[in-house]
Design a protein around this motif. Structure first.
Motif, PDB file in Angstrom:
ATOM      1  N   TYR A  53       0.836  -1.183   0.000  1.00  0.00           N
ATOM      2  CA  TYR A  53       0.000   0.000   0.000  1.00  0.00           C
ATOM      3  C   TYR A  53       0.878   1.242   0.000  1.00  0.00           C
ATOM      4  O   TYR A  53       2.046   1.205   0.355  1.00  0.00           O
ATOM      5  CB  TYR A  53      -0.918   0.013   1.226  1.00  0.00           C
ATOM      6  CG  TYR A  53      -0.192   0.210   2.523  1.00  0.00           C
ATOM      7  CD1 TYR A  53       0.007   1.483   3.053  1.00  0.00           C
ATOM      8  CD2 TYR A  53       0.319  -0.879   3.224  1.00  0.00           C
ATOM      9  CE1 TYR A  53       0.691   1.673   4.235  1.00  0.00           C
ATOM     10  CE2 TYR A  53       1.006  -0.701   4.417  1.00  0.00           C
ATOM     11  CZ  TYR A  53       1.180   0.583   4.913  1.00  0.00           C
ATOM     12  OH  TYR A  53       1.861   0.765   6.077  1.00  0.00           O
ATOM     13  N   SER A  55       0.309   5.645   0.839  1.00  0.00           N
ATOM     14  CA  SER A  55      -0.667   6.589   1.357  1.00  0.00           C
ATOM     15  C   SER A  55      -0.001   7.935   1.605  1.00  0.00           C
ATOM     16  O   SER A  55       1.189   8.014   1.891  1.00  0.00           O
ATOM     17  CB  SER A  55      -1.282   6.051   2.655  1.00  0.00           C
ATOM     18  OG  SER A  55      -2.201   6.981   3.203  1.00  0.00           O
ATOM     19  N   TRP A  60      -5.046   7.161  -0.863  1.00  0.00           N
ATOM     20  CA  TRP A  60      -4.571   5.866  -0.374  1.00  0.00           C
ATOM     21  C   TRP A  60      -4.670   4.857  -1.508  1.00  0.00           C
ATOM     22  O   TRP A  60      -5.650   4.831  -2.251  1.00  0.00           O
ATOM     23  CB  TRP A  60      -5.421   5.413   0.806  1.00  0.00           C
ATOM     24  CG  TRP A  60      -5.027   4.086   1.389  1.00  0.00           C
ATOM     25  CD1 TRP A  60      -4.136   3.851   2.389  1.00  0.00           C
ATOM     26  CD2 TRP A  60      -5.550   2.796   1.026  1.00  0.00           C
ATOM     27  NE1 TRP A  60      -4.062   2.504   2.672  1.00  0.00           N
ATOM     28  CE2 TRP A  60      -4.918   1.827   1.851  1.00  0.00           C
ATOM     29  CE3 TRP A  60      -6.481   2.368   0.082  1.00  0.00           C
ATOM     30  CZ2 TRP A  60      -5.189   0.465   1.749  1.00  0.00           C
ATOM     31  CZ3 TRP A  60      -6.755   1.004  -0.014  1.00  0.00           C
ATOM     32  CH2 TRP A  60      -6.110   0.077   0.816  1.00  0.00           C
ATOM     33  N   VAL A  77      -8.309   3.194   7.093  1.00  0.00           N
ATOM     34  CA  VAL A  77      -7.640   4.152   6.207  1.00  0.00           C
ATOM     35  C   VAL A  77      -7.948   5.548   6.730  1.00  0.00           C
ATOM     36  O   VAL A  77      -9.116   5.897   6.937  1.00  0.00           O
ATOM     37  CB  VAL A  77      -8.133   4.003   4.748  1.00  0.00           C
ATOM     38  CG1 VAL A  77      -7.511   5.085   3.867  1.00  0.00           C
ATOM     39  CG2 VAL A  77      -7.815   2.622   4.217  1.00  0.00           C
ATOM     40  N   VAL A  86      -9.213   6.942  -3.300  1.00  0.00           N
ATOM     41  CA  VAL A  86      -8.906   5.649  -2.703  1.00  0.00           C
ATOM     42  C   VAL A  86      -8.913   4.616  -3.815  1.00  0.00           C
ATOM     43  O   VAL A  86      -9.860   4.563  -4.608  1.00  0.00           O
ATOM     44  CB  VAL A  86      -9.939   5.271  -1.614  1.00  0.00           C
ATOM     45  CG1 VAL A  86      -9.748   3.826  -1.164  1.00  0.00           C
ATOM     46  CG2 VAL A  86      -9.835   6.222  -0.429  1.00  0.00           C
TER      47      VAL A  86
END
Length: 315
Positions: A53, A55, A60, A77, A86
């Motif tokens: 991931y 962010s 994100w 999140v 997202v």
């Protein structure tokens, strides 16, 4: 209990024999090449799992591959911007999206709008508050014209992956925008998006919209693949516009276009209208649009009763 155990240990000595102390000696032999290769491979795999991931404060991007297939995990999140996106690849389990903007005063009324990314699939998107879920977008309901707006205090966003035989080509995603306007003046609210505005809603829209113009419909073009209609306007007067939606036209006045849902069935009509609306994700979208004479009537009626939320010239 700890003191008693410590005293007993002091009287009886250690419960387990101590390992012999290691004196100076030759260094331990290096690990076999196979074990060294496995250790390097394990480090790479663990590093890859931790990098599923990315962010920042606004957006994100993550992967469901970090979840074990048999566990229904809810990943938290946290975002702190007024706009962002997202994107969730290979969705499994669920996401709880917590928006905590630091750009608005807590006392101001906030409206949150979300728009699915093109080809978003693999999960349902809900409005969640105290465990109660309200469906916003069903899996696959990702028409580019689809926008949902609601009051920020109505809850947060909960994204739940749907059961899939193959998640390898699925990505769920959406854009979001936070603003200090009220969702009630926006025809893209959750309920009855094509319902005509009431007199009160029109008067509020005039005061709170991103654009307010007087003009006529030149043409309406439909885009079934986007589930949208584009309304092409010739504008005779601009009361307000925050973005340059309407630009000078040859021969005088201005021209521009605004979008609305295809299901609303907008058609060209004679006469002048008062068009209001908001900017959503860089695009002008229709709000309230009464005929000019109807707006002039309701404005004067409210003015006589002292109920106008703001003042503007109606001639």
């Amino acid at each position: 209990m700890r003191d008693t155990a410590r005293e007993a240990g002091g009287r009886a000595g250690p419960l387990w024999p101590r390992p012999p102390s290691l004196g100076p000696g030759p260094p331990p032999p290096p690990p076999p090449p196979l074990l060294l290769s496995l250790a390097v491979l394990l480090a790479v795999l663990l590093g890859g799992a931790g990098a599923q991931y990315s962010s920042d404060l606004c957006s994100w991007k993550g992967s469901g591959l970090t979840h074990e297939a048999h566990r229904k995990e809810v990943e938290q999140v946290y975002l702190r911007c007024s706009a962002g996106a997202v994107e969730w690849m290979y969705p499994t389990g669920a996401l709880s999206v917590n928006l905590r903007p630091n750009t608005f005063s807590p006392s101001r009324h906030l409206t949150l709008c979300i728009k699915p990314l093109r080809d978003s699939s693999g999960a349902n998107i809900y409005l969640e508050k105290t465990g109660a879920l309200k469906l916003l977008f069903r899996d696959g309901d990702h028409g580019p014209g689809q926008v949902r707006c609601f009051g920020f205090e109505q809850g947060g966003l909960f994204v739940e992956a749907t059961p899939q035989q193959d998640i390898s080509r699925r990505t769920t995603g959406f854009q979001y925008e936070l603003s200090s306007r009220r969702a009630g003046s926006d025809l893209h609210a959750l309920s009855a998006p094509c319902r005509p505005c009431s007199d009160t809603e029109v008067l509020l829209a005039v005061c709170t919209s991103d654009f307010v113009v007087r003009g006529a419909i030149q043409d309406v073009t439909h885009q079934p693949e986007r589930q949208e209609s584009a309304i092409h306007l010739h504008v005779s007067r601009i009361y307000r516009q925050k973005s340059r939606v309407f630009r000078p036209a040859p021969g005088g006045g201005w021209r521009g276009r605004i979008a609305t849902l295809l299901e609303c069935g907008v058609r060209p009509g004679r006469g002048e209208f008062l068009f209001t609306g908001h900017m959503h994700f860089g695009e002008a979208r229709l709000g309230c649009a009464p005929r000019l004479e109807d707006f002039q009537r309701m404005y004067r009626d409210a003015e006589e009763k002292g109920l106008n939320p703001c003042e503007m010239g109606v001639e």
